[in-house]
Motif scaffolding. Structure first.
Motif, PDB file in Angstrom:
ATOM      1  N   ASP A 241       0.807  -1.332   0.087  1.00 18.30           N
ATOM      2  CA  ASP A 241      -0.143   0.103   0.118  1.00 18.30           C
ATOM      3  C   ASP A 241       0.842   1.101   0.113  1.00 18.30           C
ATOM      4  N   ASP A 242       2.180   1.203   0.552  1.00 18.59           N
ATOM      5  CA  ASP A 242       2.777   2.397   0.667  1.00 18.59           C
ATOM      6  C   ASP A 242       3.651   2.677  -0.642  1.00 18.59           C
ATOM      7  N   GLY A 243       3.385   1.910  -1.691  1.00 15.15           N
ATOM      8  CA  GLY A 243       3.858   1.886  -3.098  1.00 15.15           C
ATOM      9  C   GLY A 243       5.249   1.161  -3.066  1.00 15.15           C
ATOM     10  N   SER A 244       5.801   0.509  -2.120  1.00 14.28           N
ATOM     11  CA  SER A 244       7.030  -0.145  -2.282  1.00 14.28           C
ATOM     12  C   SER A 244       6.696  -1.665  -2.912  1.00 14.28           C
ATOM     13  N   VAL A 245       7.666  -2.053  -3.590  1.00 10.09           N
ATOM     14  CA  VAL A 245       7.489  -3.227  -4.371  1.00 10.09           C
ATOM     15  C   VAL A 245       8.343  -4.471  -3.774  1.00 10.09           C
ATOM     16  N   VAL A 246       7.857  -5.595  -3.528  1.00 10.50           N
ATOM     17  CA  VAL A 246       8.743  -6.700  -3.087  1.00 10.50           C
ATOM     18  C   VAL A 246       8.227  -7.835  -4.028  1.00 10.50           C
ATOM     19  N   ASP A 247       9.432  -8.846  -4.562  1.00 11.94           N
ATOM     20  CA  ASP A 247       9.195  -9.969  -4.965  1.00 11.94           C
ATOM     21  C   ASP A 247       8.598 -11.012  -4.131  1.00 11.94           C
ATOM     22  N   VAL A 248       7.564 -11.559  -4.590  1.00 11.40           N
ATOM     23  CA  VAL A 248       6.885 -12.670  -3.915  1.00 11.40           C
ATOM     24  C   VAL A 248       6.838 -14.012  -4.509  1.00 11.40           C
ATOM     25  N   PRO A 249       6.771 -15.264  -3.957  1.00 11.04           N
ATOM     26  CA  PRO A 249       6.361 -16.467  -4.719  1.00 11.04           C
ATOM     27  C   PRO A 249       4.829 -16.387  -5.071  1.00 11.04           C
ATOM     28  N   MET A 250       4.766 -16.205  -6.432  1.00 15.89           N
ATOM     29  CA  MET A 250       3.310 -16.165  -6.737  1.00 15.89           C
ATOM     30  C   MET A 250       2.923 -17.570  -7.585  1.00 15.89           C
ATOM     31  N   MET A 251       1.858 -18.150  -6.950  1.00 15.59           N
ATOM     32  CA  MET A 251       1.404 -19.414  -7.570  1.00 15.59           C
ATOM     33  C   MET A 251       0.398 -18.884  -8.659  1.00 15.59           C
ATOM     34  N   ASP A 422       1.968  -8.079   2.972  1.00 14.97           N
ATOM     35  CA  ASP A 422       3.255  -8.470   2.676  1.00 14.97           C
ATOM     36  C   ASP A 422       3.120  -9.982   2.890  1.00 14.97           C
ATOM     37  N   PRO A 423       3.204 -10.853   1.687  1.00 16.27           N
ATOM     38  CA  PRO A 423       3.273 -12.358   1.969  1.00 16.27           C
ATOM     39  C   PRO A 423       4.497 -12.828   2.390  1.00 16.27           C
ATOM     40  N   LEU A 424       5.632 -12.191   2.365  1.00 13.24           N
ATOM     41  CA  LEU A 424       6.714 -12.695   2.888  1.00 13.24           C
ATOM     42  C   LEU A 424       6.996 -12.584   4.389  1.00 13.24           C
ATOM     43  N   VAL A 425       6.202 -11.838   5.098  1.00  9.52           N
ATOM     44  CA  VAL A 425       5.951 -11.501   6.630  1.00  9.52           C
ATOM     45  C   VAL A 425       5.136 -12.552   7.369  1.00  9.52           C
TER      46      VAL A 425
END
Length: 429
Positions: A241-251, A422-425
């Motif tokens: 939501d804050d505009g930052s982007v993170v790479d996550v494992p996307m199924m 954040d799916p990584l958290v």
């Protein structure tokens, strides 16, 4: 581990989301025993009112939690509601009136709520308690009552918990051996949640003045109806939501029929589990951020969401995630309208012959893990009482924060509710 100091000093109520139906296993995979309480027969006419009450409380509690916490959130308000409903069975006067309002209890109060929750529980148990978790979802639940040795329980309270919630008494020595009692209750909860809630009651949650604990647990293992292919999972960008982007494992899912709908500022997909009676509704904002959607999440919105899906072919991409969240709910529940239960003015005289009991706190913990195969989820709640002192169809790429609801399609009862920032958290921010 979060401190459970403020769990209820006289009545810890552990709940995971549903009460035990007749013949519910005493442990995961266990068989019913001769000591199981005899349940009141289900009354199908009460289901709609009970489901409406559950949705109302679910929306209120989730909206409160979501507005006061950053990051990922997961909870099982149905669990908390059942714990509070069992506690409500021992309440009177203003305490009872406030709890009825917070629980959205249907009239006549409180019997209609007890009867409705009993019926919903038994219906869910009939469909899911014997599932294998693969071809059919497995949903196991249990309840128990842990009174202090020598505590005088009112007959009406004891009978209500046995008949409508399947809670059998297990006397424990809170005064002489509080730590042993705490460990016994935690073991009971852990056994019934596949060790996903290993320590519901923290080291200082139980003390010699604890009078009563009621426990309720739920454990869910459910495979997707349309499993994702693990080899296709790949890192993809997820925009917070804050505009930052993170790479996550996307199924990446196949192009399959599932529920889909669009609303004012959002759209949603209903991803079915094996058997198709249970599903996970995923809500993605189409303008603004997720907080805008959450601010409008009330009983009517939730009811419309869970009953408004229409089937179409959807190309789904969904991140993997795991979340665990412990929460202390005294402030949230007081703010929702039941402050008297937490004060010296509380009236729980219908619960016990011991005078002057009040709720010290309500503790809740929920776990969820979502991957290519399906979902594993568990929850527990404790109310502690003490004496005062795609082509031709939509694409649905879940690549920014979202809300999810695991629900029973036939009754419209929400079981687990959460959001993913954040799916990584894996825990709270």
């Amino acid at each position: 581990m979060v401190s459970r100091r403020s769990v209820l000093r006289a009545v810890p109520l552990a709940a995971a989301a549903l009460t035990a139906a007749p013949g519910h296993p005493s442990r995961l995979g266990g068989a019913p025993t001769s000591t199981d309480p005899v349940r009141v027969p289900p009354d199908p006419a009460t289901v709609q009112a009970a489901a409406t009450a559950v949705r109302g409380f679910t929306a209120d509690l989730y909206r409160t939690l979501a507005s006061t916490r950053a990051g990922n959130v997961v909870c099982a308000p149905y669990s908390v509601g059942l714990a509070l409903a069992m506690t409500r069975a021992g309440a009177g006067s203003t305490t009872a009136d406030e709890m009825d309002a917070v629980l959205h209890s249907p009239h006549p109060r409180p019997g209609a709520l007890d009867n409705g929750l009993n019926t919903v529980d038994q219906m869910l148990a009939d469909r899911y308690q014997d599932g294998d978790g693969t071809k059919r979802p497995r949903l196991t639940t249990a309840n128990a009552l842990w009174p202090r040795l020598g505590l005088g329980l009112r007959a009406g309270f004891r009978d209500t918990l046995a008949g409508y919630y399947g809670a059998a008494p297990h006397p424990v020595d809170f005064r002489g051996a509080p730590e042993a009692a705490r460990q016994e209750i935690n073991t009971w909860v852990s056994d019934r949640t596949n060790a996903k809630i290993p320590e519901l009651l923290g080291s200082d949650a139980v003390s010699p003045d604890t009078s009563l604990i009621l426990t309720n647990t739920i454990y869910l293992m459910a495979a997707w109806r349309y499993p994702f292919t693990a080899r296709l999972t790949a890192a993809e960008p997820f925009t917070r939501d804050d505009g930052s982007v993170v790479d996550v494992p996307m199924m990446r899912g196949p192009f399959d029929p599932m529920g889909y709908q669009e609303g004012d500022g959002w759209r949603a997909v209903d991803v079915p589990y094996a058997g198709s009676d249970l599903a996970m509704a995923i809500v993605l904002p189409t303008r603004g951020d997720l907080a805008t959607v959450e601010a409008g999440l009330d009983a009517a919105w939730l009811g419309a969401l869970l009953t408004g899906f229409r089937f179409t072919d959807v190309q789904l991409r969904l991140p993997r995630w795991t979340t665990r969240l412990p929460a202390e709910l005294k402030a949230a529940l007081s703010g929702l309208g039941m402050p008297t239960a937490f004060s010296s003015r509380a009236d729980f005289t219908a619960m016990s012959t011991e005078p002057a009991l009040c709720i010290d706190d309500v503790v809740h913990e929920t776990f969820i893990a979502v991957d290519e195969k399906g979902t594993e989820a568990a929850a527990a709640s404790a109310v502690i009482i003490r004496p005062p002192s795609i082509p031709q169809g939509p694409q649905f790429f879940v690549n920014r924060p979202f809300v999810y609801v695991i629900h029973d399609r036939l009754t419209g009862v929400p079981l687990f509710l959460g959001r993913v920032h954040d799916p990584l958290v894996t825990g709270p921010a």
